[in-house]
Design a protein around this motif. Structure first.
Motif, PDB file in Angstrom:
ATOM      1  N   PHE A 156       6.198  -5.702   0.631  1.00  0.00           N
ATOM      2  CA  PHE A 156       6.664  -6.353   0.430  1.00  0.00           C
ATOM      3  C   PHE A 156       7.396  -5.639  -0.599  1.00  0.00           C
ATOM      4  O   PHE A 156       9.316  -5.235  -1.391  1.00  0.00           O
ATOM      5  CB  PHE A 156       7.057  -7.989   0.321  1.00  0.00           C
ATOM      6  CG  PHE A 156       6.838  -8.325   1.443  1.00  0.00           C
ATOM      7  CD1 PHE A 156       7.607  -8.321   2.641  1.00  0.00           C
ATOM      8  CD2 PHE A 156       6.488 -10.100   1.718  1.00  0.00           C
ATOM      9  CE1 PHE A 156       6.889  -8.877   3.952  1.00  0.00           C
ATOM     10  CE2 PHE A 156       6.416 -10.409   2.939  1.00  0.00           C
ATOM     11  CZ  PHE A 156       7.092 -10.335   3.414  1.00  0.00           C
ATOM     12  N   LEU A 157       6.813  -5.204  -2.040  1.00  0.00           N
ATOM     13  CA  LEU A 157       7.216  -4.802  -3.251  1.00  0.00           C
ATOM     14  C   LEU A 157       7.499  -3.223  -2.961  1.00  0.00           C
ATOM     15  O   LEU A 157       8.530  -2.976  -3.415  1.00  0.00           O
ATOM     16  CB  LEU A 157       5.854  -5.025  -3.850  1.00  0.00           C
ATOM     17  CG  LEU A 157       6.340  -4.447  -4.894  1.00  0.00           C
ATOM     18  CD1 LEU A 157       4.451  -5.543  -6.554  1.00  0.00           C
ATOM     19  CD2 LEU A 157       6.092  -2.932  -5.480  1.00  0.00           C
ATOM     20  N   THR A 210      11.652  -2.783  -3.542  1.00  0.00           N
ATOM     21  CA  THR A 210      12.560  -1.774  -4.025  1.00  0.00           C
ATOM     22  C   THR A 210      13.083  -0.766  -3.277  1.00  0.00           C
ATOM     23  O   THR A 210      14.329  -0.149  -4.076  1.00  0.00           O
ATOM     24  CB  THR A 210      11.721  -0.623  -4.819  1.00  0.00           C
ATOM     25  OG1 THR A 210      10.631  -0.095  -4.082  1.00  0.00           O
ATOM     26  CG2 THR A 210      10.957  -1.914  -5.552  1.00  0.00           C
ATOM     27  N   MET A 211      13.043  -0.366  -2.303  1.00  0.00           N
ATOM     28  CA  MET A 211      14.338   0.464  -1.266  1.00  0.00           C
ATOM     29  C   MET A 211      15.195   0.131  -0.500  1.00  0.00           C
ATOM     30  O   MET A 211      16.322   0.973   0.240  1.00  0.00           O
ATOM     31  CB  MET A 211      13.189   1.360  -0.240  1.00  0.00           C
ATOM     32  CG  MET A 211      12.347   1.457  -0.932  1.00  0.00           C
ATOM     33  SD  MET A 211      12.602   3.142  -1.476  1.00  0.00           S
ATOM     34  CE  MET A 211      11.930   3.470  -3.310  1.00  0.00           C
ATOM     35  N   ILE A 266      13.146  -8.990  -7.889  1.00  0.00           N
ATOM     36  CA  ILE A 266      11.723  -9.719  -7.062  1.00  0.00           C
ATOM     37  C   ILE A 266      10.876  -8.806  -6.496  1.00  0.00           C
ATOM     38  O   ILE A 266       9.727  -9.654  -6.984  1.00  0.00           O
ATOM     39  CB  ILE A 266      12.709  -9.673  -6.152  1.00  0.00           C
ATOM     40  CG1 ILE A 266      13.839 -10.269  -5.703  1.00  0.00           C
ATOM     41  CG2 ILE A 266      12.080  -9.674  -4.509  1.00  0.00           C
ATOM     42  CD1 ILE A 266      15.426 -11.150  -4.481  1.00  0.00           C
ATOM     43  N   ALA A 267      11.168  -7.617  -7.177  1.00  0.00           N
ATOM     44  CA  ALA A 267       9.553  -6.573  -6.977  1.00  0.00           C
ATOM     45  C   ALA A 267       9.250  -7.538  -8.073  1.00  0.00           C
ATOM     46  O   ALA A 267       7.516  -6.683  -7.950  1.00  0.00           O
ATOM     47  CB  ALA A 267       9.927  -5.417  -6.779  1.00  0.00           C
ATOM     48  N   LEU A 268       9.568  -7.014  -8.898  1.00  0.00           N
ATOM     49  CA  LEU A 268       8.123  -7.147 -10.437  1.00  0.00           C
ATOM     50  C   LEU A 268       8.090  -8.726 -10.509  1.00  0.00           C
ATOM     51  O   LEU A 268       6.498  -8.479 -10.723  1.00  0.00           O
ATOM     52  CB  LEU A 268       9.570  -7.158 -11.542  1.00  0.00           C
ATOM     53  CG  LEU A 268       8.750  -6.954 -13.132  1.00  0.00           C
ATOM     54  CD1 LEU A 268       7.495  -6.585 -12.960  1.00  0.00           C
ATOM     55  CD2 LEU A 268      10.258  -7.559 -14.028  1.00  0.00           C
ATOM     56  N   PRO A 288       2.918 -14.003  -8.470  1.00  0.00           N
ATOM     57  CA  PRO A 288       3.242 -14.176  -6.433  1.00  0.00           C
ATOM     58  C   PRO A 288       3.790 -15.220  -6.363  1.00  0.00           C
ATOM     59  O   PRO A 288       4.145 -15.752  -5.423  1.00  0.00           O
ATOM     60  CB  PRO A 288       2.202 -13.121  -5.905  1.00  0.00           C
ATOM     61  CG  PRO A 288       1.532 -12.879  -7.306  1.00  0.00           C
ATOM     62  CD  PRO A 288       2.066 -12.453  -8.535  1.00  0.00           C
ATOM     63  N   ASP A 289       1.861 -16.162  -6.600  1.00  0.00           N
ATOM     64  CA  ASP A 289       2.730 -17.546  -6.673  1.00  0.00           C
ATOM     65  C   ASP A 289       3.826 -18.417  -6.707  1.00  0.00           C
ATOM     66  O   ASP A 289       4.937 -18.915  -5.902  1.00  0.00           O
ATOM     67  CB  ASP A 289       0.991 -18.599  -6.743  1.00  0.00           C
ATOM     68  CG  ASP A 289      -0.134 -18.012  -6.718  1.00  0.00           C
ATOM     69  OD1 ASP A 289      -0.204 -17.656  -5.955  1.00  0.00           O
ATOM     70  OD2 ASP A 289      -1.028 -18.248  -7.434  1.00  0.00           O
TER      71      ASP A 289
END
Length: 356
Positions: free
Chosen positions: A140-141, A145-146, A179-181, A187-188
């Protein structure tokens, strides 16, 4: 009718022929699965298409005032939170007179970022076992980013005014990086947050659907016209037929090209079921969830990365866009999703290692 819709209708017809004459081609189940999606689509599409759009139409001045004080168009907020086929397209359509903004925010951003926020994140993380969270979040990360790259691909076709485009692009770039960060650092909390957002959206669409249905049976409480409800139901019907065609097509590809799929799996360093799931992902990400534990770790990473942007490129989202827009918009939709989804998978393949 655009060419993509025509192709899907041909495959839907093949599935229907198998069903009518009991030819045992193995396509009836796929055809039926497509038709069954009407049940899941009717609540969000009818609710938001009718009640949601009507509410915005009645309060248009307030939304326009809000848009005038923001550095980006108000339709961007809609696209960032809602996929087109859960009402995002209709809300965006009610908010703007610009065809370019409707395509960029209501279709492209909605099907890339909105789909991830309101569907992929909450559905995957609420369905899969927690033991898969690490590998899923890694995919997902990369996928998040893409998403801006998909917007750039759409801009290459649309050729919007560069200033107008950047006003939409920069906020999405920032949101995706944040969101990626978050997926990397907390993550939790991100999992809990995505589940909350998913529940709020589900609750809102259910309430709007109730209001629409109530107006049909109790005319004195009618909020939207019967014609508006009929048009929404027709969109659901068209979309389900196209989804049925896409599932039949996927089944035929898996039947006749299984050997080639196995060869691709070898080149990617993963197992055959993982490549088959990538193909299924193009139609619907829901189909890969029961098969998730049969994939190796590399396959889980690739499918998770691709699903953020690439999922539904030949399924429900494409069916919906085909039902409400022109072939030109469908082309923009497909290219933006494939560029983002395939690039996510390529980068995941390069950095993921071999079944770490």
């Amino acid at each position: 009718m655009n060419v993509f819709t025509g192709i899907m209708l041909v495959f839907a017809a093949i599935g229907l022929i198998d069903k009518i004459f009991s030819l045992r081609w193995g396509l009836t189940e796929s055809f039926d699965k497509g038709l069954h999606t009407m049940g899941t689509m009717v609540i969000p599409i009818v609710g938001v298409c009718t009640v949601g759009a009507e509410f915005i139409g009645r309060h248009g001045e307030a939304f326009q005032t809000l848009s005038s004080v923001m550095p980006f168009d108000s339709t961007l907020i809609v696209g960032a939170l809602l996929a087109p086929d859960v009402g995002g397209y209709f809300v965006a359509e009610a908010l703007t007179d610009s065809p370019e903004l409707l395509i960029m925010n209501g279709v492209v951003v909605g099907t890339l970022l909105g789909q991830a926020v309101c569907f992929q994140l909450p559905v995957f993380l609420s369905t899969l076992d927690r033991k898969n969270y690490r590998v899923v979040l890694k995919g997902f990360l990369v996928g998040m980013t893409m998403i801006p790259v998909g917007m750039l691909a759409a801009e290459a076709i649309l050729r919007m005014d560069i200033v107008l485009f950047l006003r939409q692009f920069i906020p999405v770039l920032v949101i995706c990086l944040l969101i990626a960060l978050g997926l990397y650092r907390i993550p939790d909390r991100m999992v809990k947050g995505s589940l909350v957002i998913g529940r709020i959206i589900q609750m809102a669409t259910n309430i709007m659907f109730f209001i629409a249905v109530l107006g049909i049976f109790v005319p004195a409480l009618r909020y939207v016209s019967i014609d508006a409800v009929s048009q929404a139901v027709m969109i659901v019907f068209k979309s389900a037929i196209i989804i049925a065609g896409s599932l039949v097509m996927s089944e035929l590809v898996m039947k006749f090209f299984r050997k080639q799929l196995e060869e691709i799996a070898g080149r990617l360093g993963t197992n055959g079921i993982s490549v088959i799931c990538i193909l299924m992902n193009c139609a619907t990400s829901l189909a890969i969830l029961p098969l998730f534990d049969r994939m190796d770790e590399k396959g889980k990473q690739l499918n998770s990365a691709f699903s953020i942007s690439g999922s539904y490129v030949l399924g429900g989202s494409m069916a919906f866009v085909s039902a409400v827009s022109s072939g030109y918009v469908v082309t923009v939709f497909i290219i933006s999703k494939l560029v983002s989804g395939l690039l996510s998978m390529f980068i995941m393949h390069r950095i993921g290692g071999k079944n770490d």
